[in-house]
Design a protein around this motif. Structure first.
Motif, PDB file in Angstrom:
ATOM      1  N   PHE A 298      -0.094  60.982  21.572  1.00 30.98           N
ATOM      2  CA  PHE A 298       1.027  60.972  22.511  1.00 30.98           C
ATOM      3  C   PHE A 298       1.798  59.664  22.412  1.00 30.98           C
ATOM      4  CE2 PHE A 298       3.117  60.389  26.592  1.00 30.98           C
ATOM      5  CZ  PHE A 298       3.709  61.627  26.791  1.00 30.98           C
ATOM      6  N   ASN A 299       1.094  58.554  22.350  1.00 29.94           N
ATOM      7  CA  ASN A 299       1.758  57.250  22.227  1.00 29.94           C
ATOM      8  C   ASN A 299       2.549  57.159  20.922  1.00 29.94           C
ATOM      9  OD1 ASN A 299       0.715  56.408  24.676  1.00 29.94           O
ATOM     10  ND2 ASN A 299      -1.087  55.451  23.755  1.00 29.94           N
ATOM     11  N   PHE A 300       2.004  57.771  19.865  1.00 30.13           N
ATOM     12  CA  PHE A 300       2.734  57.833  18.595  1.00 30.13           C
ATOM     13  C   PHE A 300       4.039  58.604  18.776  1.00 30.13           C
ATOM     14  CE2 PHE A 300       3.685  60.684  15.009  1.00 30.13           C
ATOM     15  CZ  PHE A 300       4.050  59.754  14.049  1.00 30.13           C
ATOM     16  N   ALA A 301       3.979  59.722  19.523  1.00 35.18           N
ATOM     17  CA  ALA A 301       5.170  60.543  19.747  1.00 35.18           C
ATOM     18  C   ALA A 301       6.207  59.786  20.572  1.00 35.18           C
ATOM     19  CB  ALA A 301       4.783  61.845  20.451  1.00 35.18           C
ATOM     20  N   VAL A 302       5.744  59.007  21.543  1.00 34.03           N
ATOM     21  CA  VAL A 302       6.667  58.204  22.367  1.00 34.03           C
ATOM     22  C   VAL A 302       7.385  57.171  21.499  1.00 34.03           C
ATOM     23  CG1 VAL A 302       6.820  56.535  24.253  1.00 34.03           C
ATOM     24  CG2 VAL A 302       5.351  58.547  24.482  1.00 34.03           C
ATOM     25  N   GLN A 303       6.642  56.479  20.651  1.00 29.24           N
ATOM     26  CA  GLN A 303       7.245  55.468  19.789  1.00 29.24           C
ATOM     27  C   GLN A 303       8.161  56.100  18.746  1.00 29.24           C
ATOM     28  OE1 GLN A 303       6.991  52.028  20.209  1.00 29.24           O
ATOM     29  NE2 GLN A 303       8.726  52.186  18.794  1.00 29.24           N
ATOM     30  N   ALA A 304       7.737  57.262  18.220  1.00 31.22           N
ATOM     31  CA  ALA A 304       8.572  57.967  17.238  1.00 31.22           C
ATOM     32  C   ALA A 304       9.901  58.379  17.870  1.00 31.22           C
ATOM     33  CB  ALA A 304       7.833  59.197  16.715  1.00 31.22           C
ATOM     34  N   ALA A 305       9.850  58.786  19.137  1.00 31.49           N
ATOM     35  CA  ALA A 305      11.076  59.161  19.844  1.00 31.49           C
ATOM     36  C   ALA A 305      12.000  57.960  19.998  1.00 31.49           C
ATOM     37  CB  ALA A 305      10.731  59.739  21.214  1.00 31.49           C
ATOM     38  N   GLN A 306      11.425  56.834  20.369  1.00 27.82           N
ATOM     39  CA  GLN A 306      12.212  55.604  20.525  1.00 27.82           C
ATOM     40  C   GLN A 306      12.880  55.230  19.208  1.00 27.82           C
ATOM     41  OE1 GLN A 306      12.533  53.501  23.282  1.00 27.82           O
ATOM     42  NE2 GLN A 306      13.712  51.946  22.185  1.00 27.82           N
ATOM     43  N   ASP A 307      12.119  55.266  18.127  1.00 27.75           N
ATOM     44  CA  ASP A 307      12.653  54.873  16.819  1.00 27.75           C
ATOM     45  C   ASP A 307      13.733  55.823  16.335  1.00 27.75           C
ATOM     46  OD1 ASP A 307      10.809  52.825  16.907  1.00 27.75           O
ATOM     47  OD2 ASP A 307       9.360  53.824  15.591  1.00 27.75           O
ATOM     48  N   TRP A 308      13.549  57.118  16.601  1.00 28.80           N
ATOM     49  CA  TRP A 308      14.484  58.117  16.086  1.00 28.80           C
ATOM     50  C   TRP A 308      15.749  58.218  16.939  1.00 28.80           C
ATOM     51  CZ3 TRP A 308      16.581  62.675  17.967  1.00 28.80           C
ATOM     52  CH2 TRP A 308      17.210  63.499  17.031  1.00 28.80           C
ATOM     53  N   ALA A 309      15.580  58.199  18.268  1.00 23.82           N
ATOM     54  CA  ALA A 309      16.710  58.473  19.162  1.00 23.82           C
ATOM     55  C   ALA A 309      17.546  57.250  19.496  1.00 23.82           C
ATOM     56  CB  ALA A 309      16.202  59.118  20.457  1.00 23.82           C
ATOM     57  N   SER A 310      17.040  56.056  19.213  1.00 23.28           N
ATOM     58  CA  SER A 310      17.769  54.843  19.595  1.00 23.28           C
ATOM     59  C   SER A 310      18.790  54.409  18.549  1.00 23.28           C
ATOM     60  CB  SER A 310      16.783  53.698  19.853  1.00 23.28           C
ATOM     61  OG  SER A 310      16.004  53.433  18.702  1.00 23.28           O
ATOM     62  N   THR A 311      18.958  55.190  17.512  1.00 23.34           N
ATOM     63  CA  THR A 311      19.953  54.868  16.487  1.00 23.34           C
ATOM     64  C   THR A 311      20.737  56.115  16.113  1.00 23.34           C
ATOM     65  OG1 THR A 311      20.286  54.069  14.220  1.00 23.34           O
ATOM     66  CG2 THR A 311      18.217  55.229  14.679  1.00 23.34           C
ATOM     67  N   ASP A 312      21.985  55.932  15.739  1.00 22.66           N
ATOM     68  CA  ASP A 312      22.814  57.068  15.332  1.00 22.66           C
ATOM     69  C   ASP A 312      22.452  57.569  13.944  1.00 22.66           C
ATOM     70  OD1 ASP A 312      24.239  56.989  17.712  1.00 22.66           O
ATOM     71  OD2 ASP A 312      25.766  55.624  16.911  1.00 22.66           O
ATOM     72  N   HIS A 313      21.794  56.724  13.159  1.00 15.76           N
ATOM     73  CA  HIS A 313      21.474  57.093  11.782  1.00 15.76           C
ATOM     74  C   HIS A 313      20.021  56.753  11.463  1.00 15.76           C
ATOM     75  CE1 HIS A 313      25.771  57.737  11.184  1.00 15.76           C
ATOM     76  NE2 HIS A 313      25.998  56.530  11.676  1.00 15.76           N
ATOM     77  N   PRO A 314      19.062  57.557  11.954  1.00 17.50           N
ATOM     78  CA  PRO A 314      17.656  57.274  11.679  1.00 17.50           C
ATOM     79  C   PRO A 314      17.350  57.423  10.190  1.00 17.50           C
ATOM     80  CG  PRO A 314      17.913  59.426  12.722  1.00 17.50           C
ATOM     81  CD  PRO A 314      19.236  58.754  12.798  1.00 17.50           C
ATOM     82  N   GLY A 315      16.502  56.545   9.698  1.00 16.53           N
ATOM     83  CA  GLY A 315      16.140  56.574   8.289  1.00 16.53           C
ATOM     84  C   GLY A 315      15.087  57.622   7.988  1.00 16.53           C
ATOM     85  N   LEU A 316      14.658  57.635   6.717  1.00 18.77           N
ATOM     86  CA  LEU A 316      13.685  58.633   6.274  1.00 18.77           C
ATOM     87  C   LEU A 316      12.374  58.508   7.039  1.00 18.77           C
ATOM     88  CD1 LEU A 316      12.772  60.847   4.315  1.00 18.77           C
ATOM     89  CD2 LEU A 316      12.144  59.042   2.674  1.00 18.77           C
ATOM     90  N   ALA A 317      11.897  57.278   7.228  1.00 15.91           N
ATOM     91  CA  ALA A 317      10.621  57.078   7.914  1.00 15.91           C
ATOM     92  C   ALA A 317      10.683  57.588   9.352  1.00 15.91           C
ATOM     93  CB  ALA A 317      10.245  55.598   7.890  1.00 15.91           C
ATOM     94  N   ALA A 318      11.793  57.299  10.044  1.00 19.99           N
ATOM     95  CA  ALA A 318      11.934  57.750  11.429  1.00 19.99           C
ATOM     96  C   ALA A 318      11.990  59.271  11.504  1.00 19.99           C
ATOM     97  CB  ALA A 318      13.190  57.144  12.058  1.00 19.99           C
ATOM     98  N   ASN A 319      12.665  59.893  10.555  1.00 18.64           N
ATOM     99  CA  ASN A 319      12.747  61.353  10.540  1.00 18.64           C
ATOM    100  C   ASN A 319      11.394  61.996  10.248  1.00 18.64           C
ATOM    101  OD1 ASN A 319      15.507  61.947  11.147  1.00 18.64           O
ATOM    102  ND2 ASN A 319      16.096  61.204   9.114  1.00 18.64           N
ATOM    103  N   LEU A 320      10.632  61.402   9.356  1.00 20.04           N
ATOM    104  CA  LEU A 320       9.300  61.936   9.043  1.00 20.04           C
ATOM    105  C   LEU A 320       8.374  61.816  10.246  1.00 20.04           C
ATOM    106  CD1 LEU A 320       8.795  60.589   5.398  1.00 20.04           C
ATOM    107  CD2 LEU A 320       9.151  62.973   6.099  1.00 20.04           C
ATOM    108  N   LYS A 321       8.417  60.667  10.929  1.00 19.47           N
ATOM    109  CA  LYS A 321       7.570  60.481  12.116  1.00 19.47           C
ATOM    110  C   LYS A 321       7.972  61.466  13.216  1.00 19.47           C
ATOM    111  CE  LYS A 321       6.536  55.563  11.467  1.00 19.47           C
ATOM    112  NZ  LYS A 321       6.748  54.188  12.007  1.00 19.47           N
ATOM    113  N   ARG A 322       9.275  61.669  13.357  1.00 26.32           N
ATOM    114  CA  ARG A 322       9.727  62.611  14.379  1.00 26.32           C
ATOM    115  C   ARG A 322       9.260  64.025  14.048  1.00 26.32           C
ATOM    116  NH1 ARG A 322      14.810  66.305  15.104  1.00 26.32           N
ATOM    117  NH2 ARG A 322      14.556  66.803  17.303  1.00 26.32           N
ATOM    118  N   GLY A 323       9.301  64.387  12.766  1.00 19.77           N
ATOM    119  CA  GLY A 323       8.841  65.713  12.349  1.00 19.77           C
ATOM    120  C   GLY A 323       7.367  65.927  12.652  1.00 19.77           C
ATOM    121  N   LEU A 324       6.558  64.911  12.383  1.00 16.78           N
ATOM    122  CA  LEU A 324       5.129  65.006  12.670  1.00 16.78           C
ATOM    123  C   LEU A 324       4.886  65.081  14.171  1.00 16.78           C
ATOM    124  CD1 LEU A 324       2.196  64.958  11.769  1.00 16.78           C
ATOM    125  CD2 LEU A 324       2.316  62.446  11.699  1.00 16.78           C
ATOM    126  N   ALA A 325       5.603  64.235  14.941  1.00 19.21           N
ATOM    127  CA  ALA A 325       5.462  64.256  16.393  1.00 19.21           C
ATOM    128  C   ALA A 325       5.898  65.598  16.975  1.00 19.21           C
ATOM    129  CB  ALA A 325       6.282  63.124  17.018  1.00 19.21           C
TER     130      ALA A 325
END
Length: 593
Positions: A298-325
């Motif tokens: 769950f904590n991983f999902a919270v951090q993945a959300a922060q990394d992905w949603a806090s930027t207009d252009h998330p990178g590959l790593a952020a997109n992969l983490k969001r997909g897993l979450a």
């Protein structure tokens, strides 16, 4: 130089002879078998088509005419959110009456003020208990006539009173309506003194509904639906009711907040309107259930959300983490909310950014908006095409926002009310000579026209050292912690800022089980482990302000703030003066102990 003025897009025009029931009659005569309103009855969802809704509204409206309700007469409506609320509201409006909503939790004293001040002539309520309260208030409300109880067949009884109020007369009344006619007097749940009645016209509410329909068009497609559970006595739910009717969106009525989870699963709405407190409970509930290894996920999902949603252009790593979450956490959240929700509209209080990030990454975008009863609710809102987390969005079409020299937000537009009912002095205090409404909120406008609310002007705390402190940011951050139910910052004319905190019972029970503790709020409010956990909430709050504005001490109460103790309004706003009075000993001990 900071931006101090912003104007919404060009508004869609509304015809001078249109009104809040115009489209009801058009669709009632033209639409087929599709159900526009749905409600739970006898173990299943039932519905009304446009034609059935039109027939029901016309019958009740004819009854109102038969009861002598003339154009401009006030009719009180005291009920929970249910299909009969909408039917009654439309019937009152159709005959030129003025709907006076009353919260179902209101006391006899509160009802007496609203009924007497508005000069209400007739009342419709949900239950016999409501009728008893209204009867108790009758002594102060000399104009009040009959009371019709929905649960006792009141709407059928009202329809039977039609007499000379035949359906043709309903059409004549509706045809006589226009944008300038008074539609509703909504009493604000003021934090001090008697509430003031906000006079809203058909033009105020209809124009706001039409602009919202255009502004949030992505929410209102042919297959769109929403489930109402917030009180229709509040302008926020009420304007969504009108938006849904205007845009032909199917509306469902939840049985209760307690059964909301079940109703979401069986109704499966595509969008929802809510308040931040509900999102907090969903988030905290999911966090509570994530024990052991699941907590890390769950904590991983919270951090993945922060990394992905806090930027207009998330990178590959952020997109992969969001997909897993999404596979591990987010998909389960969507399923719990019915599986089809893609958007939520949030209002009534500030939304914590971490909640916005989390839900956005989960595929449920929360569109935070802003407005007051005096502005017909939807004055600013984030949209799917223009969203900035941490703001309340850009002004709606036809709305202007200006920042005054003292930081107060001023508004002007078609949604701004005509004034307070029979209170010219109060109206003059909030409407400037050139038509600007003083919101009482402190805020700012960024270079792209997004509006940010930083606090209430009247709630500013001035410490003994002369430091101005806006409590809202501190309180909202405190309440984002799972253990905190409510929080109120104090410190006016005091040497430092402190906070009064109440505990969330369900989360406290879970925390106690996790840490081998026993007892409720009264026993655990002074426990070292509980206080250490609350210390994390204080640290989180203080991270948003300067040292001079930071919370130095807290006191934890043995019960929550309640309406019964006159500490909360029906819309869950703090009655600060009453809280200070009720808990004066605890607050004093912060500075003398």
């Amino acid at each position: 130089m900071a931006t101090t003025h912003v104007k919404g897009n060009t508004p869609v025009e509304v015809g001078a002879d249109e009104h809040l029931t115009s489209r009801l009659w058009q669709r009632a005569s033209a639409s087929g078998t599709r159900e526009v309103l749905r409600y739970w009855d006898a173990g299943a969802w039932r519905g009304l088509t446009w034609a059935q809704l039109g027939d029901r509204v016309r019958a009740v409206a004819a009854g109102l005419i038969g009861m002598g309700i003339d154009k401009g007469d006030r009719v009180a409506l005291m009920s929970n959110t249910r299909v009969e609320w909408t039917v009654t509201d439309l019937a009152i409006l159709a005959v030129g009456g003025v709907t006076v909503p009353i919260y179902e939790t209101s006391s006899a004293e509160q009802c007496a003020w609203i009924l007497s001040d508005s000069g209400t002539k007739l009342a419709v309520c949900a239950t016999p208990d409501h009728a008893k309260i209204l009867d108790q208030a009758r002594a102060e409300a000399s104009d009040l006539g009959e009371i019709f109880v929905i649960d006792d067949g009141g709407l059928d009884a009202l329809a039977e009173r039609a007499g000379d109020g035949d359906p043709g007369k309903v059409t004549e009344r509706a045809d006589d309506l226009g944008l300038g006619d008074l539609a509703s007097i909504i009493y604000t749940s003021g934090t001090t003194g008697n509430p003031k009645g906000c006079s809203l016209t058909h033009g105020n509410l209809l124009s706001t509904a039409r602009q919202t329909e255009i502004n949030l068009a992505a929410l209102f497609g042919p297959e769109a639906s929403t489930l109402l559970f917030l009180p229709l006595a509040h302008v926020f739910a009420r304007i969504i009711q009108f938006v849904a009717l205007e845009s032909d969106v199917q509306m469902g009525y939840a049985r209760s907040v307690e059964q909301l989870a079940e109703d979401l699963e069986s109704f499966s709405p595509t969008f929802l309107l809510s308040v931040p407190r509900v999102f907090e409970k969903v988030f905290n509930g999911a966090q509570r259930k994530a024990e052991g290894a699941k907590a890390k996920v769950f904590n991983f999902a919270v951090q993945a959300a922060q990394d992905w949603a806090s930027t207009d252009h998330p990178g590959l790593a952020a997109n992969l983490k969001r997909g897993l979450a999404d596979k591990l956490v987010y998909s389960k959240l969507r399923h719990a909310l019915g599986g089809k929700i893609r958007y939520c509209v949030s209002g009534g209080a500030p939304l914590a950014p971490h909640l916005a990030y989390f839900f956005h990454a989960a595929g449920i975008t929360i569109l935070e908006g802003y407005g007051l009863t005096e502005t017909s609710a939807a004055s600013c809102v984030n949209t799917p095409k223009a969203m900035r987390i941490g703001t309340v969005g850009q002004p709606s079409p036809g709305t202007e926002v200006m920042v005054a020299e003292d930081g107060e937000l001023l508004m002007r537009g078609s949604g701004v009310f005509t004034g307070y009912w029979h209170n010219d002095q109060a109206t003059g205090e909030v409407i400037t000579d050139d038509g600007w409404f003083r919101t009482g909120d402190i805020g700012a406008i960024d270079d792209d026209g997004f509006v940010r609310i930083t606090g209430r002007k009247k709630e500013l705390i001035v410490t003994a050292a002369g430091k101005n402190v806006a409590p809202a940011v501190l309180e909202e951050r405190l309440k984002s912690h799972r253990l905190v139910s409510q929080a109120m910052v104090v410190g006016d004319n005091r040497p430092f800022v402190a906070a009064v905190i109440t505990l969330e019972p369900d989360e406290l029970t879970a925390f106690a089980a996790e840490h081998g503790l026993s007892g409720g709020p009264a026993e655990l409010r002074t426990d070292a482990q509980v206080l250490a956990e609350l210390g994390k909430a204080v640290d989180h709050a203080n991270a948003a302000v300067s040292k001079a504005e930071s919370i130095r001490k807290i006191t934890v109460l043995d019960r929550d703030f309640t309406e019964e103790h006159n500490e909360m309004t029906p819309t869950m706003k703090l009655r600060r003066r009453n809280i200070i009075e009720n808990h004066s000993d605890e607050i004093e001990a912060l500075y003398t102990g």
